[in-house]
Design an enzyme around this catalytic site. Sequence first.
Site, PDB file in Angstrom:
ATOM      1  N   PRO B 197     -35.826 -35.997 -41.804  1.00 48.55           N
ATOM      2  CG  PRO B 197     -36.072 -37.714 -40.346  1.00 48.55           C
ATOM      3  CD  PRO B 197     -35.711 -36.215 -40.521  1.00 48.55           C
ATOM      4  CE1 TYR B 198     -41.261 -32.458 -47.461  1.00 45.64           C
ATOM      5  CE2 TYR B 198     -41.344 -34.327 -49.030  1.00 45.64           C
ATOM      6  CZ  TYR B 198     -41.720 -33.002 -48.524  1.00 45.64           C
ATOM      7  OH  TYR B 198     -42.601 -32.437 -49.320  1.00 45.64           O
ATOM      8  CB  THR B 202     -49.198 -34.001 -45.462  1.00 46.53           C
ATOM      9  OG1 THR B 202     -48.857 -35.335 -44.733  1.00 46.53           O
ATOM     10  CG2 THR B 202     -49.365 -34.587 -46.762  1.00 46.53           C
ATOM     11  CD  GLU B 269     -55.772 -37.117 -52.164  1.00 43.64           C
ATOM     12  OE1 GLU B 269     -55.934 -36.924 -53.682  1.00 43.64           O
ATOM     13  OE2 GLU B 269     -56.260 -36.391 -51.430  1.00 43.64           O
ATOM     14  CB  THR B 279     -47.218 -37.484 -37.034  1.00 52.33           C
ATOM     15  OG1 THR B 279     -47.687 -38.291 -37.703  1.00 52.33           O
ATOM     16  CG2 THR B 279     -45.984 -36.647 -37.307  1.00 52.33           C
ATOM     17  N   GLY B 332     -39.204 -37.252 -36.016  1.00 53.34           N
ATOM     18  CA  GLY B 332     -38.105 -37.041 -36.916  1.00 53.34           C
ATOM     19  C   GLY B 332     -36.857 -36.636 -35.934  1.00 53.34           C
ATOM     20  CB  THR B 333     -36.564 -35.350 -32.581  1.00 55.09           C
ATOM     21  OG1 THR B 333     -37.281 -36.403 -31.779  1.00 55.09           O
ATOM     22  CG2 THR B 333     -37.292 -34.401 -32.756  1.00 55.09           C
ATOM     23  NE  ARG B 478     -54.138 -23.742 -46.269  1.00 58.50           N
ATOM     24  CZ  ARG B 478     -53.293 -23.977 -45.553  1.00 58.50           C
ATOM     25  NH1 ARG B 478     -53.468 -24.010 -44.214  1.00 58.50           N
ATOM     26  NH2 ARG B 478     -52.001 -24.746 -46.087  1.00 58.50           N
ATOM     27  CE1 TYR B 541     -58.359 -32.516 -38.309  1.00 58.09           C
ATOM     28  CE2 TYR B 541     -59.199 -30.679 -39.281  1.00 58.09           C
ATOM     29  CZ  TYR B 541     -58.270 -31.483 -39.234  1.00 58.09           C
ATOM     30  OH  TYR B 541     -57.233 -31.470 -40.112  1.00 58.09           O
TER      31      TYR B 541
END
EC number: 2.5.1.26
Lengths: 693, 621
Positions: B197-198, B202, B269, B279, B332-333, B478, B541
């Site tokens: 799955p996509y 990100t 976004e 997730t 997605g497993t 980055r 973070y």
Amino acid sequence: IHTFLETECRNCYIALVIWTLFKPLNADTVRTEAESFFDMLEERRRGSDISYALRTFNAQPYRGATPTSTCALNRMVLESQYLSYIIQEVAAESEEPREVILEDATGILDEMAQNLQLRSIRLLGFIMNKVFQSVFRSIYVNEEGLTRLQQAIQEHPVILMPNHRSYMDFLVLSYIMFTYDLSVPVIAAGIPLMGMKLFGEMFRRAGAFFIRRGIGSDKLYWAVLSEYVRTIVRTGYAPVEFFVEGLRSRTLKSLTPKLGMMQMVLEPFFKGEVFDITLVPISISYDRVLEESLLARELLGVPKPKETTGGLLKARTVLQEDYGCMHVCFGTPLSVRDLMKERVIRVQYNLIPRDLPIKPNKETQEFVSGLAHTIVRLQERNVVLSPWNLTAVVLLQNLQGIDLDLLTHRTLWLRNLVLRFGAHLNWPKHLSDSEVMSSSMTLHHSVVHCEKGRVYLVEELGPGPVSQEEGVLRLAAAVLVCASYRNPAVHVFTRPAMVAVAMTTAVNNRTDDIIRHFNFLVELFSNEFVFVPGQTVQDFEEGCSLLQLAGVIVRSDEEMHVTEGGRETIVFLRAILQPFIESYQVVFRYLCEESSQTFREKNFVPNVRRFIMKLLIAGEVQSYECLSSDVQKNALSALLRMTAVTKTKVEEQNEFTVNTAAVKRTWNFLRVKAPDTADTQPRSTSEEPDDTR
Amino acid sequence: MASSSNSSAQNRLRIIAGHLESRAGVAAQECKAEVPGSSPSRLTPVPKRRQEIMKWNGWGYSDSRFLFNKKGQAEFTGKRYRLSGLILPSLKDWFEGTFGASLQHKSPAAPTLSSSAVPPPNMNEPFMEDLKAAGIAVSRDTEDRVFRAHGHCLHEIFALREGRIGRVPDAVVWPSCHSDVEKIVELACKRDVCLIPYGGGTSVSSALECPREETRSIVSLDTSQMNRILWVDEKNLTAHVEAGIIGQDLERQLNERGYCTGHEPDSMEFSSLGGWVATRASGMKKNIYGNIEDLVVHIKMVTPRGVIEKSCLGPRMSTGPDVHHFILGSEGTLGVVTEVTMKIRPIPEYQKYGSVVFPNFQQGVACLREVARQRCAPASIRLMDNDQFQFGHALKPQVSSMFTSFVDGLKKFYITKFKGFDPHHLCVATLLFEGDRGKVLQHEKQVYDIAAKFGGLAAGEDNGQRGYMLTFVIAYLRDLGMDYYVMGESFETSVPWDRVLDLCRNVKERIVRECKERGVQFPPLSTCRVTQTYDAGACVYFYFAFNYRGLSDPVHVYEQVEHAAREEILANGGSLSHHHGVGKLRKEWMKESVSGVGLGMLKSVKEYVDPQNIFGNRNLL
């Protein structure tokens, strides 16, 4: 051997780390390192004491430190979550109100806390500048060590870990730190030092904090102490200095380390409160210690004088003597983080609030113990020997006196041997050999004298005709003083000498049999000499490779043999250990033949001493070192560790129970074997010690 | 920045969304399934051919990027963001000073995708024919496949820039509704095809990487065309939404009706609702709205065993372990999340940014802890360390008037000289308040009062707003770094309050030390911020970046450093992840994180739900 190898595997990581620390030294590296020492007194002699004491002190502190006053530091300790938790517990147990316990804690802290002030350091610096210049010819410091230390202090909290041979140790260190603009440390000191009027307070202001002896199970005291130490490390208040050996060594031989303080200073790292902690082993070597005359008396049972100001003032006569040089070698700083890598899983601390007391798990304890032992070995590595230390080794094998020429010859022979064994030796370069001998004998005129070309030990002169016993004691005192100059060098020989002994006690020349005997010796003598736990394989390899290097033995895969030219060395090395072996044997004999099945701890030393005295007079025992209470206690501790003796507490006193059969087995194993008895009994004894590991 | 409800919402949208209208969308095929009350406006902001508006080898929109212009000044191109079209005069000095980098030394990316670098697809033709027969959109195009073969981990982007392509999906399929997904999964089971799955693409956990050991045909299941709001329930304040919708579209469409979800992860976004669920995502305003697990009321997921969903929309249930929690974080497993019912809220009447300067990081953390203790955290409160504060300053656009620069100078003077703050230690907290006007002002006062107790000085709304804007442009930065031999990455953790300071210090120092030991010539940028507060701890973070010039295998060095940093986090009592997930990047630590039994439980669920390992991305377990 199998069980032994298993323990070996568990410890193989640390063994590996330590092995890398102990790269064999060769004569070249020794020489270059010896050159990097400089005499710090030379410069001091050129300047004035006053301007020295008053100069700007400009130390670069630990960059992570938040400047904290002593008051604020003490408040942090008293207000800590940890202490308040313990106080609550103690209050509940003792059914006293919390406030009372808090007051107790405050009292303990007041008694303990240092009060480091630059003013006092200056005053002390002024005094020390005078004293050291008068008693020492030189104080040699390794320059690179200072540079490395200066760097290390800025990066992480630093723990200074000197060996402890003299009261001078901590004074000298603070003196050096002050002189070279390094943050002055706070120092863990014994409480008797505090009892000295005036000086106690002065030491406190110079950064000493005082710890009671025999804290035992005093929970509150432990809590205050450990929180105090941790707070200093955590805040990076100042470098912490403590003696990992726990006590001043009365024999001037390294002591097996004590682990309590070590655990305390490391805990902030285990808990992640600091990124890293740097340990700096420091080796202090004296040509002659100020306490020289007291040492033997203490070991023979004449109690040491209480540390009083009066005593120190009387020591003024002591201060008029010449004590030669001293060497202070700052070792390579060790990063605890690097040493630990992933060995101790720090995750164990994650599920418990970090302010709650946590008993360290087995892994952690093993690591702390391994580290403490490693530090002592690193201290030994950097000890600088003088020619006199070598002469003392020879003298002890010739108590009846020895011709000066022969003594010189043997000392020179020994010089080559210790250099091959990697020792640091401060052999004066510009003097002839006979000048070296005579100058060290002059310095130690209280130990030896030379009469008609023959050298004898000096015995204390007393009034009139003496009893047999007094005679023995006088000679023993002379021997023990001499031994205290052999002892700083004894670590150089320990491993090869043990291989030499094992080659004699083993039935045949088979390597595995010799290893078995070697392991037994390490086990038996691990209160006497410092061995890193679980590293016996490396110890054996080190001993063998040094002997091979010196051409004393040859080794095939299965067998080991003494070379033709190596006999002399083997005999000599065995003779170094002989006093220890004999002492242990005689203690075993006492326990098997004389002692009752159970006895009180306080009675042990007087009784065993009386027994040995009789045997010495009867000529059944040769070595006067057997009379040393130190070796007697060590022998008992070894048996305790090997469970041949058990300890119980009866009416607040320690009581020992002897398992005679087990002691006999151990005793037996120490004998040179006739081939037939060798194989049956040793097996069981050698397994026992392994299991108790 | 205080403004009335409408304009504030609009304003926020402008920051994050930009000019959607101008984007050409490829019309999705109408789904056959009848959905009552389905949303009338059917925008398809994410086209099937994403590479037409987005970079194939970097972050975000193709029109938006940082560059150093001919004068050596940094500028940000495009029109989408507040920074777009502006000159950033201090960025160059900061960049060169921080990394020891030089504009002379460029490391440009491969400009285009060379199709010869891409392995030919391993087609399962029967499956492809079945799909065609079912009328489901599918592509074998190389660019489409490469685009879906990666997330945004540094090593993934770095490889793309060098033109190195590993295993990529063999085809891409675009279902347009739940029943399409059911068909695809059924066919995949029948033909033994691996589905990945996509959503938004990100991922930063290597979750989208095709497993090297996979021998079956791999098909990327792109959910982007399932993007409708199916209904809005104003009585219960819930919305039923297709899981492929991306954050900004969901928010904008709800805003049009006067509502919002309030779920604003930094990636909003581009990231999708289904991805958030898969997730366990966290949004910046979770203090008011909650994290994704607090927001969902109902989840529908298609698995090889069939569809899993609950039978009602009850707000809480005691029906054994919550089956939603098998889905949340399943990465997605287990299957594809197709539809989600989630809570919505009326758009807040008033929004206000703010910031506080603290003399040092310790004080800042102490303040956040106190705010959490009093449970008065604003919608968002974040604490940047000194390095990040300086970084933020480097991104200040050119000031237009002498007056502003004078005022800035004055502020600086006040803080550093008058208040005695050391510019090398001070740090700043950014704040966002939301709610009705009176309460916001009251709340604001409460927080500033607490801050004052810890030596905090209010530092204005502007600083606060800039802080939040940064989170959206940092990923673009980055790419700029990588043009000049600088590589960087971010990672996160959650940790109990009493360990926050120690963890931050130790991890930052570990990064510095590891870089040094691995031959990185110039000290790395190693910085952190506390981004979320909870009752019992905080989310931290980290950013780290270094100049890799002279390293023979920079990605390897980077991976070792990141690995060491994660070890350090775990040793200091931090979690394996707060919201990025595990993927394949952090799999090795799963067992120690959840225990052997815990892992066994998850494995047994996988075993039951997907015995053929159709969802074979090999994440997590």
